[in-house]
Design a protein around this motif. Sequence first.
Motif, PDB file in Angstrom:
ATOM      1  N   PRO A  82       0.803  -1.232   0.000  1.00 21.78           N
ATOM      2  CA  PRO A  82       0.000   0.000   0.000  1.00 21.78           C
ATOM      3  C   PRO A  82       0.832   1.276   0.000  1.00 21.78           C
ATOM      4  O   PRO A  82       0.381   2.315  -0.470  1.00 21.78           O
ATOM      5  N   THR A  83       2.041   1.209   0.545  1.00 22.92           N
ATOM      6  CA  THR A  83       2.884   2.402   0.616  1.00 22.92           C
ATOM      7  C   THR A  83       4.298   2.060   0.162  1.00 22.92           C
ATOM      8  O   THR A  83       4.691   0.894   0.101  1.00 22.92           O
ATOM      9  N   GLU A 104      -2.542  -3.494  -3.301  1.00 22.23           N
ATOM     10  CA  GLU A 104      -2.727  -4.566  -2.328  1.00 22.23           C
ATOM     11  C   GLU A 104      -2.796  -5.902  -3.051  1.00 22.23           C
ATOM     12  O   GLU A 104      -3.308  -5.993  -4.170  1.00 22.23           O
ATOM     13  N   ASP A 139     -14.963  -4.210  -1.888  1.00 18.26           N
ATOM     14  CA  ASP A 139     -14.119  -3.614  -0.848  1.00 18.26           C
ATOM     15  C   ASP A 139     -12.941  -2.863  -1.457  1.00 18.26           C
ATOM     16  O   ASP A 139     -12.689  -1.699  -1.137  1.00 18.26           O
ATOM     17  N   LEU A 140     -12.224  -3.490  -2.357  1.00 16.74           N
ATOM     18  CA  LEU A 140     -11.031  -2.873  -2.926  1.00 16.74           C
ATOM     19  C   LEU A 140     -11.359  -1.722  -3.875  1.00 16.74           C
ATOM     20  O   LEU A 140     -10.547  -0.817  -4.073  1.00 16.74           O
ATOM     21  N   SER A 141     -12.551  -1.753  -4.462  1.00 14.06           N
ATOM     22  CA  SER A 141     -12.923  -0.696  -5.410  1.00 14.06           C
ATOM     23  C   SER A 141     -13.084   0.662  -4.739  1.00 14.06           C
ATOM     24  O   SER A 141     -13.122   1.691  -5.426  1.00 14.06           O
ATOM     25  N   SER A 142     -13.162   0.693  -3.419  1.00 19.45           N
ATOM     26  CA  SER A 142     -13.247   1.978  -2.719  1.00 19.45           C
ATOM     27  C   SER A 142     -11.895   2.689  -2.698  1.00 19.45           C
ATOM     28  O   SER A 142     -11.827   3.890  -2.401  1.00 19.45           O
ATOM     29  N   ARG A 143     -10.816   1.948  -3.020  1.00 18.13           N
ATOM     30  CA  ARG A 143      -9.474   2.528  -2.956  1.00 18.13           C
ATOM     31  C   ARG A 143      -8.687   2.398  -4.258  1.00 18.13           C
ATOM     32  O   ARG A 143      -7.719   3.121  -4.471  1.00 18.13           O
ATOM     33  N   TYR A 144      -9.090   1.460  -5.113  1.00 15.51           N
ATOM     34  CA  TYR A 144      -8.303   1.180  -6.311  1.00 15.51           C
ATOM     35  C   TYR A 144      -9.199   1.107  -7.547  1.00 15.51           C
ATOM     36  O   TYR A 144     -10.354   0.699  -7.467  1.00 15.51           O
ATOM     37  N   SER A 145      -8.635   1.459  -8.696  1.00 14.84           N
ATOM     38  CA  SER A 145      -9.422   1.507  -9.930  1.00 14.84           C
ATOM     39  C   SER A 145      -9.208   0.304 -10.844  1.00 14.84           C
ATOM     40  O   SER A 145      -9.994   0.067 -11.745  1.00 14.84           O
ATOM     41  N   HIS A 171      -4.692  -2.070  -7.776  1.00 10.92           N
ATOM     42  CA  HIS A 171      -3.802  -0.911  -7.882  1.00 10.92           C
ATOM     43  C   HIS A 171      -4.513   0.174  -8.676  1.00 10.92           C
ATOM     44  O   HIS A 171      -5.607  -0.049  -9.227  1.00 10.92           O
ATOM     45  N   ASN A 172      -3.910   1.336  -8.767  1.00 13.58           N
ATOM     46  CA  ASN A 172      -4.533   2.448  -9.487  1.00 13.58           C
ATOM     47  C   ASN A 172      -3.952   2.678 -10.869  1.00 13.58           C
ATOM     48  O   ASN A 172      -4.511   3.459 -11.648  1.00 13.58           O
TER      49      ASN A 172
END
Length: 344
Positions: A82-83, A104, A139-145, A171-172
């Motif tokens: 993530p970072t 992730e 769940d992951l779609s709230s943070r990644y495209s 990932h984005n």
Amino acid sequence: MTKNYEFTHRRKNLLNGEWVLVSPHRNNRPWLGATEAPTESLNHNYDATCPLCPGNTRANSETNPNYDFTHVFINDFGALTPTLADDSKIDDDNLFEAEAATGEARVICFSREHNKTLPELSINEIAQVVATWKSQFVDLSSRYSCIHIFENKGEMMGCSQPHPHGQIWAHNHRSSEIQSEDERQATYFDKHQRGLLEVYIEKEQIEKQRIVIENKHWLVVVPYWAKWPFETLLLCKDDVQTMAQLDDAQARSLAEILQELTIRYDNVFNCSFPYSMGWHNAPLDLSDAKHWRLHAHFYPPLLRSSSVKKHMVGYEMLAESQRDLTAETAAKILREVPTVHYKN
């Protein structure tokens, strides 16, 4: 009318623009190449040394719960994090282009049983897998495209753990395959005002030569442009762009067709049929995804038997993909194998 493709020709992949050389006459040549040990099914439903079995401890000292159906955890050796470290720096160079990548990586155990692959699970158990795919995507779609759900089955495909499982990477950045498919589907839609895969489904339903299985919501074909011997394309017949949109009927129908397809695979050579498969969802950073259609690719390597693998070498690596078995012949073979698993 049945078309005859038994001559050397090339076919174009509509989704990524690549070509494949088809050489049916090469099926008659003698085989003196290497063979590999077939992927064999395991006899025991629990392995005390397996890091994916319920109750066992993984490499990072975390203990799996005593799960009943699916189990998801962060990949202990994930390719994405993530970072980035504070000192991470990429040089700005005109020739050596690079960019930072974060995201992730998760592991999805399909079943508590160590020796049950997808074709050996019940439809209800596969429905649990589909539900997990969907919930993880949401769940992951709230943070990644860009979200990739996939499975590598068997040692031949580099699978490091025999316990049946898949992965999900998010990932984005746009992965190369998603970028290519998005561009080609968008171009087709702009020109015809219809989805490329929507029209492709209709064409396959008319010709019928490459259809393996079909139910109310899903279609499995050996795609016209297939490069792997028994490659298949699993297409949603409804106007669905991502896993998150599947309703209960579509999800149940998907579980049914997944069971039949993977049973047919195992029955081709009476072995646990290796493959890599993965879902292609519309990227979530699009302002409009109407040109997209949810689909999955299955890429199995087996060519002539449970121990003879198709190798992408020489011409395939340096020029373009090449296959001997036509897509139509491969589909016929898959259609004609029994739908009851060979072990039963």
